[in-house]
Motif scaffolding. Sequence first.
Motif, mmCIF file in Angstrom:
data_model
loop_
_atom_site.group_PDB
_atom_site.id
_atom_site.type_symbol
_atom_site.label_atom_id
_atom_site.label_comp_id
_atom_site.label_asym_id
_atom_site.label_seq_id
_atom_site.Cartn_x
_atom_site.Cartn_y
_atom_site.Cartn_z
ATOM 1 N N ASP A 18 0.787 -1.240 0.000
ATOM 2 C CA ASP A 18 0.000 0.000 0.000
ATOM 3 C C ASP A 18 0.816 1.286 0.000
ATOM 4 N N ILE A 19 2.022 1.248 0.558
ATOM 5 C CA ILE A 19 2.761 2.508 0.762
ATOM 6 C C ILE A 19 4.137 2.493 0.087
ATOM 7 N N LEU A 20 4.391 3.578 -0.638
ATOM 8 C CA LEU A 20 5.690 3.777 -1.274
ATOM 9 C C LEU A 20 6.411 4.903 -0.550
ATOM 10 N N ASN A 27 9.748 13.513 -0.013
ATOM 11 C CA ASN A 27 9.126 13.672 1.307
ATOM 12 C C ASN A 27 10.039 14.174 2.429
ATOM 13 N N PHE A 99 -4.383 9.173 4.932
ATOM 14 C CA PHE A 99 -4.050 7.828 4.442
ATOM 15 C C PHE A 99 -2.887 7.223 5.216
ATOM 16 N N THR A 100 -1.860 8.027 5.465
ATOM 17 C CA THR A 100 -0.650 7.483 6.075
ATOM 18 C C THR A 100 -0.752 7.373 7.602
ATOM 19 N N ASP A 124 -0.818 17.687 -5.622
ATOM 20 C CA ASP A 124 -0.420 16.944 -4.415
ATOM 21 C C ASP A 124 0.641 15.902 -4.775
ATOM 22 N N ASP A 125 1.338 15.407 -3.747
ATOM 23 C CA ASP A 125 2.425 14.464 -4.002
ATOM 24 C C ASP A 125 1.906 13.072 -4.374
ATOM 25 N N PHE A 126 0.880 12.580 -3.626
ATOM 26 C CA PHE A 126 0.374 11.218 -3.859
ATOM 27 C C PHE A 126 -1.136 11.243 -4.018
ATOM 28 N N ALA A 128 -4.071 8.397 -3.295
ATOM 29 C CA ALA A 128 -4.364 7.040 -2.806
ATOM 30 C C ALA A 128 -5.883 6.844 -2.831
ATOM 31 N N ASN A 129 -6.559 7.224 -1.756
ATOM 32 C CA ASN A 129 -8.027 7.109 -1.723
ATOM 33 C C ASN A 129 -8.741 8.385 -2.173
ATOM 34 N N GLY A 130 -7.972 9.417 -2.438
ATOM 35 C CA GLY A 130 -8.568 10.658 -2.945
ATOM 36 C C GLY A 130 -9.148 11.559 -1.862
ATOM 37 N N GLU A 131 -8.847 11.259 -0.604
ATOM 38 C CA GLU A 131 -9.398 12.066 0.504
ATOM 39 C C GLU A 131 -8.839 13.490 0.497
ATOM 40 N N ALA A 132 -7.515 13.591 0.438
ATOM 41 C CA ALA A 132 -6.879 14.913 0.508
ATOM 42 C C ALA A 132 -7.317 15.775 -0.679
ATOM 43 N N LYS A 156 -1.275 6.008 -7.068
ATOM 44 C CA LYS A 156 -1.353 4.551 -6.892
ATOM 45 C C LYS A 156 -2.698 4.142 -7.477
HETATM 46 P P1 5GP Z 1 -5.401 10.134 -0.157
HETATM 47 O O1 5GP Z 1 -5.914 11.345 0.542
HETATM 48 O O2 5GP Z 1 -5.530 10.200 -1.660
HETATM 49 O O3 5GP Z 1 -5.963 8.861 0.390
HETATM 50 O O4 5GP Z 1 -3.849 10.058 0.166
HETATM 51 C C1 5GP Z 1 -3.015 11.056 -0.323
HETATM 52 C C2 5GP Z 1 -2.195 11.694 0.762
HETATM 53 O O5 5GP Z 1 -1.652 10.701 1.646
HETATM 54 C C3 5GP Z 1 -1.030 12.434 0.163
HETATM 55 O O6 5GP Z 1 -1.181 13.799 0.447
HETATM 56 C C4 5GP Z 1 0.205 11.854 0.801
HETATM 57 O O7 5GP Z 1 0.731 12.780 1.727
HETATM 58 C C5 5GP Z 1 -0.246 10.633 1.565
HETATM 59 N N1 5GP Z 1 0.099 9.351 0.901
HETATM 60 C C6 5GP Z 1 -0.784 8.457 0.377
HETATM 61 N N2 5GP Z 1 -0.154 7.359 -0.052
HETATM 62 C C7 5GP Z 1 1.163 7.559 0.168
HETATM 63 C C8 5GP Z 1 2.329 6.751 -0.074
HETATM 64 O O8 5GP Z 1 2.298 5.623 -0.595
HETATM 65 N N3 5GP Z 1 3.531 7.301 0.291
HETATM 66 C C9 5GP Z 1 3.631 8.524 0.865
HETATM 67 N N4 5GP Z 1 4.854 8.964 1.173
HETATM 68 N N5 5GP Z 1 2.541 9.310 1.132
HETATM 69 C C10 5GP Z 1 1.326 8.827 0.785
#
Ligand code: 5GP
Length: 189
Positions: A18-20, A27, A99-100, A124-126, A128-132, A156
Motif C-alpha cells: 500500500d505505501i511507497l 518527502n 491515508f498514512t 499533491d504528491d500522492f 491514494a483514496n482521494g481524501e486529501a 497509486k
Molecule cells: P489520499 O488522501 O488520496 O488517500 O492520500 C493522499 C495523501 O496521503 C497524500 O497527500 C500523501 O501525503 C499521503 N500518501 C498516500 N499514499 C502515500 C504513499 O504511498 N507514500 C507517501 N509517502 N505518502 C502517501
Amino acid sequence: MKILEEKILKEGQAIDKDILKVDSFLNQQVDVELMEKIGKEFAKHFENKNITKVATIESSGIAPATLTALALNVPLVIFKKQPSKVLNDEFYSVETISFTKRNTYNLIASKKYLLKDDNILIIDDFLANGEASSSAMKIVNMAGANVAGIGIVIEKSFQPGREKLEKLGVDVYSLARIKKLEKGIVEFI
Ligand code: 5GP
C-alpha cells in the motif's frame, strides 16, 4: 513521466503493498531539479486552462506545487492540516481522513486567498483514496471558485482515488501511475 518513473525505481521503497516511500527526493529531502521538471510538465498540461492560482496541501505537496506555480507565473496557496477544528470564520475547514496516519485532521484554508473568480489547479504528491484531493476540491468550491484540474506526482492506480475524483468531474493528471506495489517491487501502468 519517464525521468520520474526511473527515479521511483531507483530510490523508491515499497514498504508493503500500500505505501511507497520516496523520502530521498520528495518527502524528507527534495530533488529540486526534478521538481522543476515536474512543475514544467504540470504547467504544460494545464497551460490553456487560465489557472489563476495553484493550491496544495502541506507539507509534501509544497515542493512540486511551488515549481508549478513558478512555471505558470501564479501565486501558490497552501492548505494546512490542523488536529482540531478551527472555530474561526477566517478559514474554510473540511474534515479529512489521513491515508498514512490513519486518523482524521481538518484541512483548512484562509478565505482571504481564495476568491470566487479564481480558477485553481490543485497539486499533491500522492493520490491514494482521494481524501486529501477531494477535501481540497471542497474548499475551493466553498470559496465559490473553480477547480481547473488536479495534478498528482505519484498516483497509486490500484487504490480508488482517481475513480473518486473523476466521478466529481475533474481532470486528473498524474505523472507516474503505479499499478502494483509489493515489498521491493514497483510496477507502472
Ligand atoms: P489520499 O488522501 O488520496 O488517500 O492520500 C493522499 C495523501 O496521503 C497524500 O497527500 C500523501 O501525503 C499521503 N500518501 C498516500 N499514499 C502515500 C504513499 O504511498 N507514500 C507517501 N509517502 N505518502 C502517501
